[in-house]
Design an enzyme around this catalytic site. Structure first.
Site, PDB file in Angstrom:
ATOM      1  CG  ASP A  37      33.952  37.895  41.271  1.00 15.41           C
ATOM      2  OD1 ASP A  37      34.723  38.545  40.565  1.00 15.41           O
ATOM      3  OD2 ASP A  37      32.906  37.449  41.215  1.00 15.41           O
TER       4      ASP A  37
HETATM    5  C1  BGC Z   1      32.260  38.834  38.065  1.00 15.30           C
HETATM    6  C2  BGC Z   1      33.433  37.767  37.630  1.00 15.30           C
HETATM    7  C3  BGC Z   1      34.504  38.444  36.402  1.00 15.30           C
HETATM    8  C4  BGC Z   1      35.285  39.646  37.187  1.00 15.30           C
HETATM    9  C5  BGC Z   1      36.152  40.360  36.298  1.00 15.30           C
HETATM   10  C6  BGC Z   1      33.190  40.058  38.557  1.00 15.30           C
HETATM   11  O1  BGC Z   1      32.052  41.004  38.412  1.00 15.30           O
HETATM   12  O2  BGC Z   1      31.641  38.264  38.976  1.00 15.30           O
HETATM   13  O3  BGC Z   1      32.875  36.455  36.979  1.00 15.30           O
HETATM   14  O4  BGC Z   1      35.552  37.654  36.101  1.00 15.30           O
HETATM   15  O5  BGC Z   1      34.147  40.733  37.501  1.00 15.30           O
HETATM   16  O6  BGC Z   1      35.522  41.114  35.200  1.00 15.30           O
END
Ligand code: BGC
Length: 721
Positions: free
Chosen positions: A255
């Site tokens: 993540d």
């Molecule tokens: C989220 C993810 C997301 C990523 C990219 C993170 O803050 O938890 O689900 O895909 O950001 O935007």
């Protein structure tokens, strides 16, 4: 296509071009062998907020990713969370995963996945960061709208066709967030304390289904810790379970900002580190890893392994080599078919929670003057909620949907009734730059429309006064993405903005007021649910949502949505709160074990407001017969059902494995108990009025030492086998 071009095109059969899996792996290894350490390092970390580096000299392109679950997110600057702002990134806005789950319809899941896959290709993406499949452990988690259900079986059954729909477009799905990512508060640091049984029976099965049966080509690690290890660099989750036990050979992506240590990340089975900051070379798996390899602290084979996974993915997607590009599918976006798919999902996702004296549907002929009350009648939701935000080509609000459907001969007026006050920054992505601060998330305790009481009283007064002057009054309220949002948990299930007072006053003035709630998670309804005749629930259901709602209210569509989660009376009736812990900062104890959602309520006799699987129809279904069968090692229930009412409609037949009374296997304590009901099969059948039909439902497991309950919700059991 010109005749000249055709003449020079070699005639290749697809089989000649598509490489077999073992050839792909050999090829990936061969390409990796030609790469320098620097080139390899470039491939395993972000060098752009949504892309890695390619290797031009060998024709390896960067891997380009995008959020997210409800459509392909807008374009950002490569190193800055600033929307590029061009007009070419408007997209089809799809219903959220909770809405998809409410359809209980595998074909729709596949169709919705296919739209997302095709739009991702249309927008030039290789990996779409969806679906989110975490279990809805508590109704207060701010990201629940992105997830399917509290039930692992229902989640897996819908997420698998969704993923296959995406991937048929030569785009990888990215199942997220692995694993036990069930709260936003302190999401970067919270340590999940969970027993192995609950992890394996509740929180992991849908991941297994999606990755192994569904074949999702990538998976995203979660922010949180589990057993004191950060999930994105967890040896237990990524190596022991994912790679060794499950044999997963896809790509593991962190993540954004979920990595915290170079050595741990390098040693773990993580393949790509992504983050939210622009110091790309300083990422843990960038220069620091290169240095550690050069100094002999980390063996280069660790890096090679990651690169081979990435090259394998690229070959599987036909991004490189073997004439791959020639057969990679092209995608399109914003097509009329995509909008129709979004509408179809929306139609089947809307849930009729209550309908006394068949108050609904409204009659298009009798209704002449309608008053819509409540901000959600005209609010747009696509542009909020965190990384699931969408730059929608358009979004039909309920006000527009009702007007569009009724045409000009019915008077449709709007009174705001309540005011939500200031809104979170929407649609600009700037929140994401700061998303690693303060542990990554908090519990929101205050009403974000403070100091609005006077104004709200005036709005209420105006709406209630007006209500008497119309033949039909529809309240449309609920939540919005100021509450249903990444980085935020709610502190309770109360309806914000003094909506309870407004609904009560409206119901007093007009007892026939129809109550429609829009949101991503259940809300308390105790103050007025008894007195309301009709209650309709809609999740965030995409660009055609307002129109689908109009169709349901006026009976053009017979509602068939069923709750994919328990609607508790209050959050303290949920096991995460009354037995376990929720939104604690350092560690959170999942003491309720496997008793999540209805598994708890059914076993311990706690009455919800509306139970799991509940959803009414304008027609009546009669369950005539249900029989259990086994064939070729598989188990089925064959169910005969009749539509005995006056409307054509669809019913979802649900099969639960049942035990009489909480089963205390041996010893005492939750750990040894089994829930009295567990969903093990379901199927949806469409029946014209007066017709009957037979449904063959494959079960997750054979019937051994238990009985099967066949019904229209977890509580409404019609036949026991
Ligand atoms: C989220 C993810 C997301 C990523 C990219 C993170 O803050 O938890 O689900 O895909 O950001 O935007």
């Amino acid at each position: 296509m010109s005749a000249e071009w055709l003449m020079f095109t070699p005639v290749l059969k697809i089989e000649d071009i598509v490489m077999k899996e073992n050839e792909i792996k050999a090829k990936a290894r061969a390409i990796a062998g030609q790469l320098t350490l620097e080139e390899k390092i470039g491939m395993i970390h972000g060098s752009h907020l949504f892309a890695t580096k390619g290797v031009e000299r060998l024709g390896i392109p960067p891997l380009v990713m995008s959020d997210g679950p409800m459509g392909v997110r807008q374009e950002f600057e490569p190193d800055h969370w600033k929307a590029v702002g061009y007009s070419d990134d408007y997209v089809t806005y799809l219903p959220c995963n909770s809405a998809l789950a409410a359809t209980w319809n595998r074909e729709l899941a596949s169709a919705m996945g296919s739209v997302l896959g095709e739009e991702s290709r249309g927008r030039g993406k290789d990996v779409i960061l969806a679906p989110g499949i975490n279990i809805k452990r508590s109704p207060l988690c701010g990201r629940n709208f992105e997830y399917f259900s509290e039930d692992p079986y229902l989640t897996g059954e819908l997420a698998v066709p969704f993923i296959q729909g995406v991937q048929q477009w030569d785009v990888a799905a990215c199942v997220k967030h692995f694993a036990a990512n069930n709260q936003e508060t302190q999401r970067l640091w919270v340590d999940v304390e969970i027993d192995e049984k609950a992890l394996r029976e509740i929180y992991l099965p849908a991941f297994y289904e999606c990755l192994i049966r569904g074949g999702s080509l990538t998976v995203m690690g979660a922010y949180n810790k589990i057993y004191r290890e950060h999930c994105c660099q967890s040896r237990y989750l990524l190596e022991d379970i994912l790679r060794k036990e499950w044999g997963y050979d896809g790509v593991v992506i962190s993540d954004w900002g979920g990595v915290h240590d170079t050595e741990l990340a390098a040693a773990s089975e993580l393949d790509i580190e992504m983050s939210v900051t622009d110091n790309f070379n300083e990422y843990f798996m960038a220069d620091p890893l290169k240095k550690a390899v050069e100094q002999g602290i980390i063996p280069e084979e660790k890096v090679d392994k990651k690169v081979i996974h990435i090259l394998t993915l690229m070959l599987r997607l036909h991004m490189i080599e073997g004439n791959g590009q020639k057969i990679r599918k092209n995608g399109s976006y914003n097509t009329p078919e995509h909008r129709r798919a979004a509408l179809n999902v929306a139609r089947e996702s809307i849930i009729l929670l209550k309908n006394e004296r068949n108050h609904l549907p409204l009659s298009g002929e009798k209704v002449k003057k309608i008053l819509l009350v409540g901000e959600n009648a005209e609010r747009i939701h696509s542009n909020g909620g965190g990384s699931a935000e969408i730059k929608a080509l358009y979004e039909i609000s309920p006000l527009m949907g009702i007007k569009r459907m009724l045409g000009g001969s019915v008077q449709v007026d709007f009174a705001k009734g309540y005011d939500s006050g200031k809104k979170e920054a929407e649609g600009d992505g700037s929140w994401q730059e700061k998303s690693l601060e303060d542990g990554g998330g908090r519990t929101e305790t205050q009403d974000r429309g403070e100091n609005l009481s006077k104004q709200r009283a005036l709005l209420r007064e105006e709406a209630v006064k007006l209500a008497g002057k119309y033949d039909t009054v529809i309240f449309i309220g609920g939540l919005n993405h100021d509450y249903d949002s990444e980085g935020l948990d709610r502190s309770d299930m109360k309806l914000p903005y003094e909506q309870d007072v407004l609904i009560k006053e409206l119901l007093q003035a007009r007892p026939d007021t129809i109550v429609v709630l829009i949101g991503g998670s259940p809300v308390e309804m105790g103050e007025w649910a008894e007195s309301a005749q009709s209650i309709v629930w809609s999740y965030y259901v995409g660009m055609e949502g307002g129109y689908a709602l109009a169709e349901v209210l006026f009976g053009r569509v017979n509602p068939s949505g069923k709750l994919p989660e328990t609607f508790y009376k209050k959050h303290t009736d949920c096991s995460a709160h009354c037995i376990g812990e929720f939104a604690k900062e350092e560690s959170v104890a999942y003491r309720e074990g496997i008793f999540v959602g209805y598994r708890y309520n059914e076993t311990f006799g706690v009455e919800p407001r509306f139970c799991f699987g509940h959803g009414l129809s304008y027609t009546e279904f009669v369950y005539e017969d249900a029989q259990y069968h086994e064939k070729d090692e598989k188990a089925y229930v064959i169910c005969r059902i009749a539509n005995a009412g006056a409307y054509d409609g669809a019913e979802t037949v649900q099969i639960y494995r049942t035990m009489e009374g909480p089963i205390l296997n041996e010893g005492k304590g939750l750990g040894k108990m089994k829930p009295v009901k567990e969903l093990i099969g379901f199927g949806k059948i469409y029946l014209a009025a007066g017709k009957s039909g037979t449904l063959r439902i494959e079960l997750k497991e054979r019937m051994e030492g238990c009985r099967l309950a066949v019904g229209s919700s977890v509580k409404d059991i019609k036949i026991l086998i």
